[in-house]
Write an enzyme that holds these catalytic residues in place. Structure first.
Site, mmCIF file in Angstrom:
data_model
loop_
_atom_site.group_PDB
_atom_site.id
_atom_site.type_symbol
_atom_site.label_atom_id
_atom_site.label_comp_id
_atom_site.label_asym_id
_atom_site.label_seq_id
_atom_site.Cartn_x
_atom_site.Cartn_y
_atom_site.Cartn_z
ATOM 1 N N ARG A 191 39.136 48.368 50.736
ATOM 2 C CA ARG A 191 38.666 49.576 50.039
ATOM 3 C C ARG A 191 37.264 49.315 49.521
ATOM 4 O O ARG A 191 37.044 48.389 48.741
ATOM 5 C CB ARG A 191 39.601 49.935 48.886
ATOM 6 C CG ARG A 191 39.451 51.388 48.407
ATOM 7 C CD ARG A 191 40.222 51.642 47.133
ATOM 8 N NE ARG A 191 39.606 50.919 46.047
ATOM 9 C CZ ARG A 191 40.263 50.281 45.069
ATOM 10 N NH1 ARG A 191 41.566 50.298 45.019
ATOM 11 N NH2 ARG A 191 39.602 49.636 44.144
ATOM 12 N N GLU B 27 31.555 47.448 45.087
ATOM 13 C CA GLU B 27 32.099 46.229 45.701
ATOM 14 C C GLU B 27 32.999 46.646 46.840
ATOM 15 O O GLU B 27 33.329 47.821 46.995
ATOM 16 C CB GLU B 27 32.929 45.430 44.683
ATOM 17 C CG GLU B 27 34.134 46.221 44.185
ATOM 18 C CD GLU B 27 35.308 45.363 43.719
ATOM 19 O OE1 GLU B 27 35.317 44.139 43.942
ATOM 20 O OE2 GLU B 27 36.242 45.948 43.144
ATOM 21 N N ASN C 37 36.814 45.580 48.356
ATOM 22 C CA ASN C 37 38.033 44.808 48.093
ATOM 23 C C ASN C 37 38.726 44.528 49.407
ATOM 24 O O ASN C 37 39.183 45.454 50.078
ATOM 25 C CB ASN C 37 38.960 45.600 47.167
ATOM 26 C CG ASN C 37 38.334 45.787 45.805
ATOM 27 O OD1 ASN C 37 38.222 44.829 45.041
ATOM 28 N ND2 ASN C 37 37.900 46.997 45.500
ATOM 29 N N SER D 232 44.443 48.571 45.962
ATOM 30 C CA SER D 232 45.619 49.354 45.582
ATOM 31 C C SER D 232 45.333 50.846 45.442
ATOM 32 O O SER D 232 44.212 51.300 45.650
ATOM 33 C CB SER D 232 46.214 48.795 44.296
ATOM 34 O OG SER D 232 45.243 48.788 43.297
ATOM 35 N N LYS E 202 32.079 38.589 45.607
ATOM 36 C CA LYS E 202 30.849 39.212 45.116
ATOM 37 C C LYS E 202 29.621 38.404 45.530
ATOM 38 O O LYS E 202 28.547 38.963 45.752
ATOM 39 C CB LYS E 202 30.956 39.424 43.618
ATOM 40 C CG LYS E 202 31.909 40.605 43.372
ATOM 41 C CD LYS E 202 32.538 40.700 42.034
ATOM 42 C CE LYS E 202 33.437 41.930 41.978
ATOM 43 N NZ LYS E 202 34.854 41.642 42.133
ATOM 44 N N LYS F 44 28.180 39.525 37.117
ATOM 45 C CA LYS F 44 29.530 39.464 37.689
ATOM 46 C C LYS F 44 29.937 38.060 38.111
ATOM 47 O O LYS F 44 29.249 37.432 38.913
ATOM 48 C CB LYS F 44 29.611 40.348 38.934
ATOM 49 C CG LYS F 44 29.380 41.818 38.677
ATOM 50 C CD LYS F 44 29.747 42.609 39.927
ATOM 51 C CE LYS F 44 29.645 44.097 39.683
ATOM 52 N NZ LYS F 44 30.197 44.856 40.815
ATOM 53 N N GLU G 66 38.417 39.378 40.419
ATOM 54 C CA GLU G 66 38.897 40.697 40.819
ATOM 55 C C GLU G 66 39.845 41.231 39.757
ATOM 56 O O GLU G 66 40.356 40.483 38.934
ATOM 57 C CB GLU G 66 39.672 40.588 42.144
ATOM 58 C CG GLU G 66 38.861 40.094 43.318
ATOM 59 C CD GLU G 66 37.796 41.081 43.741
ATOM 60 O OE1 GLU G 66 37.997 42.289 43.553
ATOM 61 O OE2 GLU G 66 36.751 40.634 44.240
ATOM 62 N N GLY G 67 40.101 42.517 39.829
ATOM 63 C CA GLY G 67 41.151 43.093 38.996
ATOM 64 C C GLY G 67 40.653 43.783 37.745
ATOM 65 O O GLY G 67 41.446 44.272 36.947
ATOM 66 N N ARG H 133 38.711 57.376 41.070
ATOM 67 C CA ARG H 133 39.195 56.909 39.772
ATOM 68 C C ARG H 133 38.171 57.298 38.721
ATOM 69 O O ARG H 133 36.959 57.205 38.963
ATOM 70 C CB ARG H 133 39.357 55.383 39.781
ATOM 71 C CG ARG H 133 40.513 54.901 40.639
ATOM 72 C CD ARG H 133 40.513 53.399 40.739
ATOM 73 N NE ARG H 133 39.279 52.903 41.327
ATOM 74 C CZ ARG H 133 38.887 51.643 41.316
ATOM 75 N NH1 ARG H 133 39.614 50.724 40.715
ATOM 76 N NH2 ARG H 133 37.755 51.286 41.872
HETATM 77 P P1 ADP Z 1 36.642 44.216 40.187
HETATM 78 O O1 ADP Z 1 36.780 43.433 41.436
HETATM 79 O O2 ADP Z 1 37.121 43.498 38.977
HETATM 80 O O3 ADP Z 1 37.192 45.597 40.311
HETATM 81 P P2 ADP Z 1 34.055 45.533 40.143
HETATM 82 O O4 ADP Z 1 32.811 45.003 40.740
HETATM 83 O O5 ADP Z 1 34.677 46.669 40.849
HETATM 84 O O6 ADP Z 1 35.062 44.315 39.964
HETATM 85 O O7 ADP Z 1 33.769 45.932 38.660
HETATM 86 C C1 ADP Z 1 34.750 46.477 37.822
HETATM 87 C C2 ADP Z 1 34.275 47.778 37.219
HETATM 88 O O8 ADP Z 1 33.038 47.589 36.529
HETATM 89 C C3 ADP Z 1 34.008 48.869 38.224
HETATM 90 O O9 ADP Z 1 35.186 49.585 38.526
HETATM 91 C C4 ADP Z 1 32.969 49.709 37.501
HETATM 92 O O10 ADP Z 1 33.611 50.574 36.579
HETATM 93 C C5 ADP Z 1 32.178 48.683 36.713
HETATM 94 N N1 ADP Z 1 31.003 48.233 37.487
HETATM 95 C C6 ADP Z 1 30.946 47.194 38.339
HETATM 96 N N2 ADP Z 1 29.746 47.059 38.895
HETATM 97 C C7 ADP Z 1 28.994 48.048 38.390
HETATM 98 C C8 ADP Z 1 27.637 48.454 38.578
HETATM 99 N N3 ADP Z 1 26.827 47.798 39.398
HETATM 100 N N4 ADP Z 1 27.201 49.538 37.889
HETATM 101 C C9 ADP Z 1 28.020 50.203 37.045
HETATM 102 N N5 ADP Z 1 29.297 49.862 36.826
HETATM 103 C C10 ADP Z 1 29.800 48.803 37.484
HETATM 104 MG MG MG Z 2 37.511 44.094 43.270
HETATM 105 MG MG MG Z 3 36.527 47.065 41.534
#
Ligand code: ADP
Ligand code: MG
Ligand code: MG
Length: 477
Positions: A127, A146, A148, A153, A308, A367, A371-372, A453
């Site tokens: 995803r 990102e 996944n 899920s 990442k 970052k 994950e999660g 979401r």
């Molecule tokens: P995870 O693998 O934990 O889901 P993400 O990279 O998706 O990691 O980051 C988790 C959440 O943080 C995202 O769902 C989003 O709400 C916020 N986020 C992550 N990266 C960004 C970004 N570059 N700009 C704005 N919000 C972000």
């Molecule tokens: Mg993720």
């Molecule tokens: Mg995410």
């Protein structure tokens, strides 16, 4: 605030909202948008609705289609990365020196690589997540957050969301908006991928094993995919790492058996966080599964392709071109979705990243390789963390990313443990990809649906499972 979404006078009509709240909750339950409760995550005797928005959220049609269209290219990209040991090795070299979890995954990868590859069937269910960046000049663009590649899920529950919002909009007498919600069924598409790989494995009695957590709050999301398989007469079992430790084995052909049943596919819905590996035994079980002939979804190399750090390395000039040497259009389509990503490796480039982040922390997200949800670092916290590690290799556990700035939108969030209130919200669009490769031939490569979401803008981070975001639908405008 809403740009051609649900008008403010509707959002502020208290009597209507109160009525819709009750209708909405019952409708979610009737349509099976379900989750178990925090207190009794393993009991089917008490269930609740999964958190969701009262109204769908406007998403510009062109950007929505852009996200769908790039998905098959992302599928191919992930697959190509997974087959490129030199790239993975170089991309992750600095990370695995300081990040134990990634290092452990990488060591399994290295061990598996030594062995003859007996079963060249690859199944990828991923995803790719995006936010719509709203720049100062008023333009909106699709930016990937990102991808996944493991345990992505909500493909199940989200398949039920269109009917929930359509019903709410009917009761609210918003018949026009009703037409702007698309059908969506990722569960069926993910199951198609699993079914195809199962067929290619070629043993009628072999099962699909969902590898799951001991806390099963989100089981209904899995069940939608599972039941699609049962309806094709494909047997499914659910097991935890512990079960594989206890009763898993490989025969002389490296076929995987668990509780006496041959496993055709291991579908990981667990195993993406350090906490998922409760002891060394879990790691041994992961290694055994990786060594087996069973199709792994994902295999260890595809899991690593979703880190990442790999995402950041892909954003370097010239890297995408190496994966698609003859396809400048593909490169352009993928690159158009990249936000700024910056290395923190030791050296001048990484030093510049540190300076940049310290000067304007509010513009970035820091970052780690996790994950999660709930792991990223924002604002002043970025300075605190970077100042602690700026001169040490520890900083290479992180990457830095431009903070995407989506346009906020008013909505109501419905969740079992909180009163209803009007929130300023931000949304994230996910697109599900499914592909199957046999040897060198891609036998399936599809975009199989989407997920929207939405979270209150007071939260920087976090997904649905983390208790921050809720399920939504795009309202195409
Ligand atoms: P995870 O693998 O934990 O889901 P993400 O990279 O998706 O990691 O980051 C988790 C959440 O943080 C995202 O769902 C989003 O709400 C916020 N986020 C992550 N990266 C960004 C970004 N570059 N700009 C704005 N919000 C972000
Ligand atoms: Mg993720
Ligand atoms: Mg995410």
């Amino acid at each position: 605030m809403s740009t051609s979404g649900i008008p403010e006078e509707v959002l502020r009509n208290e009597a209507l909202i109160k009525r819709l709240e009750e209708v909405a909750k019952d409708t979610a339950l009737l349509h099976g948008v379900l989750m178990r409760t925090k207190d009794k995550p393993n009991s089917p005797e008490v269930v609740n609705y999964a958190p969701f928005t009262l109204f769908p959220t406007p998403v510009p049609t062109a950007l929505f289609h852009q996200a769908l269209q790039v998905q098959t290219h992302y599928n191919r990209l992930v697959d190509r990365i997974s087959q490129n040991p030199n790239f993975l090795q170089e991309a992750l070299a600095s990370t695995i020196k300081v990040d134990d979890f990634t290092a452990k995954l990488f060591s399994i990868y290295k061990q598996v690589q030594q062995e003859p590859q007996t079963m060249p069937i690859v199944l990828g269910l991923n995803r790719s997540d995006y936010m719509l960046d709203h720049s100062a000049d008023g333009r909106t663009s699709l930016k990937q957050i990102e991808i996944n590649t493991i345990a992505a899920s909500f493909g199940g529950l989200t398949s039920r969301m269109p009917d929930v919002h359509r019903h709410i909009l009917k009761v609210a007498n918003r018949l026009q908006e009703r037409q702007q919600i698309l059908d969506n069924n990722p569960a069926a598409g993910l199951a198609r991928g699993l079914a195809k790989a199962w067929e290619l494995y070629g043993s009628e009695r072999a099962v699909v094993m969902f590898l799951v957590e001991d806390v099963q709050r989100n089981i209904y999301d899995h069940r939608y995919v599972e039941n699609e398989l049962w309806s094709r007469d494909i047997p499914v079992i659910r097991r935890e790492f512990e079960d594989v430790c206890r009763s898993g084995s490989l025969d002389s052909d490296r076929r995987l058996f668990v509780d006496g049943q041959e496993v055709a596919i291991v579908y990981f819905r667990n195993g993406y966080m350090p906490q998922n590996y409760k002891s060394e035994k879990s790691w041994e079980a992961r290694l055994m599964m990786e060594r087996s002939r069973a199709v792994k979804c994902p295999d260890i190399s595809t899991h690593l392709a979703g880190t990442k750090k790999v995402q950041q390395e892909l954003a370097r000039p010239g890297v995408l071109e190496k994966f698609f040497p003859e396809e400048p259009e593909t490169v352009a389509l993928i690159r158009a979705t990249f936000a700024g990503l910056y290395t923190l490796d030791m050296g001048e480039e990484g030093d510049r990243t540190v300076e940049m982040a310290l000067a304007q922390p509010e513009k970035y997200v820091l970052k780690p390789q996790r994950e999660g949800g709930g792991n990223n670092i924002y604002g002043q916290e970025i300075c605190r963390v970077l100042e602690g590690v700026r001169n040490s290799t520890e900083r290479t556990a992180y990457i830095l990313m431009d903070k995407v700035q989506p346009r906020p939108c008013h909505n109501y969030l419905l969740r079992a443990d909180a009163p209803l209130r009007l929130c300023v919200c931000l949304s994230e669009l996910g697109v599900f990809g499914a592909y199957v490769r046999k040897g060198t031939e891609m036998v399936m490569n599809e975009c199989v649906g989407h997920l929207l979401r939405t979270k209150s803008s007071e939260h920087n981070d976090g997904g649905v499972a983390a208790g921050v975001a809720v399920l939504d639908n795009p309202l195409l405008v």
